[in-house]
Design a protein around this motif. Structure first.
Motif, short mmCIF file in Angstrom:
data_model
loop_
_atom_site.label_atom_id
_atom_site.label_comp_id
_atom_site.label_asym_id
_atom_site.label_seq_id
_atom_site.Cartn_x
_atom_site.Cartn_y
_atom_site.Cartn_z
N PHE A 351 0.83 -1.21 0.00
CA PHE A 351 0.00 0.00 0.00
C PHE A 351 0.87 1.25 0.00
CE2 PHE A 351 -3.68 -2.31 2.35
CZ PHE A 351 -4.08 -2.87 1.15
N SER A 352 1.95 1.21 0.76
CA SER A 352 2.83 2.38 0.88
C SER A 352 3.60 2.65 -0.40
CB SER A 352 3.81 2.19 2.03
OG SER A 352 4.68 1.10 1.77
N LEU A 353 3.62 1.68 -1.33
CA LEU A 353 4.37 1.85 -2.58
C LEU A 353 3.56 2.54 -3.67
CD1 LEU A 353 6.23 -1.58 -2.84
CD2 LEU A 353 7.06 0.59 -1.91
N SER A 354 2.31 2.84 -3.40
CA SER A 354 1.49 3.54 -4.40
C SER A 354 0.60 4.57 -3.73
CB SER A 354 0.64 2.55 -5.19
OG SER A 354 -0.04 3.19 -6.25
N PRO A 355 1.20 5.56 -3.08
CA PRO A 355 0.41 6.57 -2.36
C PRO A 355 -0.42 7.45 -3.28
CG PRO A 355 2.71 7.23 -2.47
CD PRO A 355 2.64 5.85 -3.03
#
Length: 424
Positions: A351-355
């Protein structure tokens, strides 16, 4: 400082992935990583700034933790009042396929409305009391784990991953459900069908009797149904509560718990006034494993938060920009990772890789599905799977040889279903 924090997080991933073999509790690892990470970060950044940033991440994590705590307390109140006793009559059969699908359907439905680890433990306990043959228990238990993980993934309140996305405003309750329901249904039904073909026509069952509860349960059937409606029906209403009030979901869950608690007091006022069962006034302690899960969620969210603040995540996104744009490729990678790494840790990482993804962007559902269902392949990729392996003393190799390949087929079939639906 950044390299040290990232190295600690990498070690955290390694220990989480190997928890079943090392017996080092992942909750302790996550809490240690989160706290040490923020302490190191505070040593290099202005204290006032760190405090404000930390409180933001802590607040987000606390909303999820409180929601989980409240929903699990609701389950405890319902269970203490015998509201789930209706499950036993459904299993009054020696037909193995009928019992398999009954267990699977009930688990799938309950996991969509309640936290899936709690449902898994409850259903595994019931199954263990009914099935005498060990091999059959492995097959039935595996089917329960698959049903719980698939069912929990279809709603925003079924597991911490969906709740996190909902809390961040990344998905709507209806949007996630529409994207996840059919793929998760396929990922559950296919391996369950194959497992059914492995079972004999009739299964070895113990005598099925309703549990004797003595003085601690005198509720009539309509009272139990009403409490079940208030508890589960109230949780189902929480998405509407958020849309109407724009308040955090945990406030809606607290309202449901308060209402259920009042009903509990009214229905059991004679017991409470006679001091026959004081535990009714305060729900019994939550299961040890569930408390660990709550601490694990808190610790891991704090750990990912501090790494994000160091700028390491942004650097990684910029370096691998060409690959991160392909959501389906990222979903495949997430599925592979979640086979050995806890599905919550996998999901939060990806999730944190596509903010930059917007509300109800397909990326969120792709990662949520891949991480949740990928955990079925070896069982160690989910808390429900680990609970099953330990309760039934099943080795990972035995699980994989028995049903792991079928769970993988379910993952692939569900993923293809989601891919085809994206074009409709």
């Amino acid at each position: 400082m950044t390299l040290i924090i990232v190295a600690i997080l990498a070690l955290c991933y390694l220990l989480i992935a190997s928890e079943y073999f090392t017996n080092i509790n992942k909750a302790a690892v996550a809490i240690f990583t989160g706290t040490v990470g923020w302490v190191l970060y505070a040593c290099y950044v202005d204290v006032g700034l760190v405090q404000s940033v930390f409180l933001r991440y802590f607040g987000r994590a606390s909303e999820i933790v409180i929601f989980l705590l409240v929903t699990m307390t609701i389950v405890e109140v319902l269970n203490n009042n015998g509201c789930f006793d209706f499950i036993r009559p459904l299993l009054k059969t020696r037909n193995s396929k009928k019992m398999l699908w009954s267990l699977g359907i009930v688990t799938f439905f309950l996991s969509a409305h309640l936290e899936n680890l709690t449902v898994t433990v409850m259903m595994l306990t019931l199954m263990h009391e009914l099935i005498a043959n060990r091999r059959q228990r492995i097959l039935f238990g595996s089917a329960i784990v698959i049903a719980a993980n698939c069912g929990g993934a279809i709603t925003v309140i079924g597991e911490p991953t969906g709740l996190l996305l909902w809390n961040l405003g990344a998905v709507s309750a209806s949007g996630l459900f529409l994207k996840m329901f059919l793929p998760c249904l396929v990922a559950w039904a296919l391996p369950t069908f194959i497992i059914g073909r492995m079972l004999p026509e009739r299964c070895d069952t113990e005598t099925i009797v309703m549990p004797y509860r003595g003085d601690d349960t005198r509720l009539k059937v309509w009272q139990r149904i009403l409490m079940l409606f208030v508890g589960i029906g109230g949780l189902w209403f929480i998405p509407s509560f958020r849309n109407i009030t724009q308040l955090s979901p945990f406030l809606g869950a607290l309202c449901v718990l308060a209402l259920l608690w009042i009903v509990n007091e009214l229905f059991n006022h004679r017991l409470l006034s006679s001091n026959l069962n004081q535990s009714r006034r305060v729900p019994s302690d939550l299961q040890y494993g569930v408390v660990q899960m709550i601490l694990y969620v808190m610790g891991f969210l704090l750990a990912v938060g501090v790494v994000t603040e160091t700028g390491a995540v942004e650097w990684f996104i910029n370096e691998s920009h060409a690959y991160i744009q392909d959501s389906w490729l990222m979903g495949c990678v997430a599925a592979v990772v979640s086979v050995v790494l806890d599905n919550f840790a996998t999901a939060v990482t990806f999730f944190s890789l596509s903010p930059q993804a917007g509300v109800d962007d397909p990326y969120w559902a792709i990662i949520a599905f891949s991480s949740a269902i990928g955990g079925n392949v070896l069982a160690i990729g989910s808390l429900s799977g680990i609970a099953f392996l330990r309760m039934e003393h099943v080795r990972v190799v035995t699980y994989f040889k028995t049903v792991g390949t079928y769970a993988l087929l379910g993952l692939i079939a569900g993923y293809l279903t989601m891919f085809l639906l994206s074009f409709s």
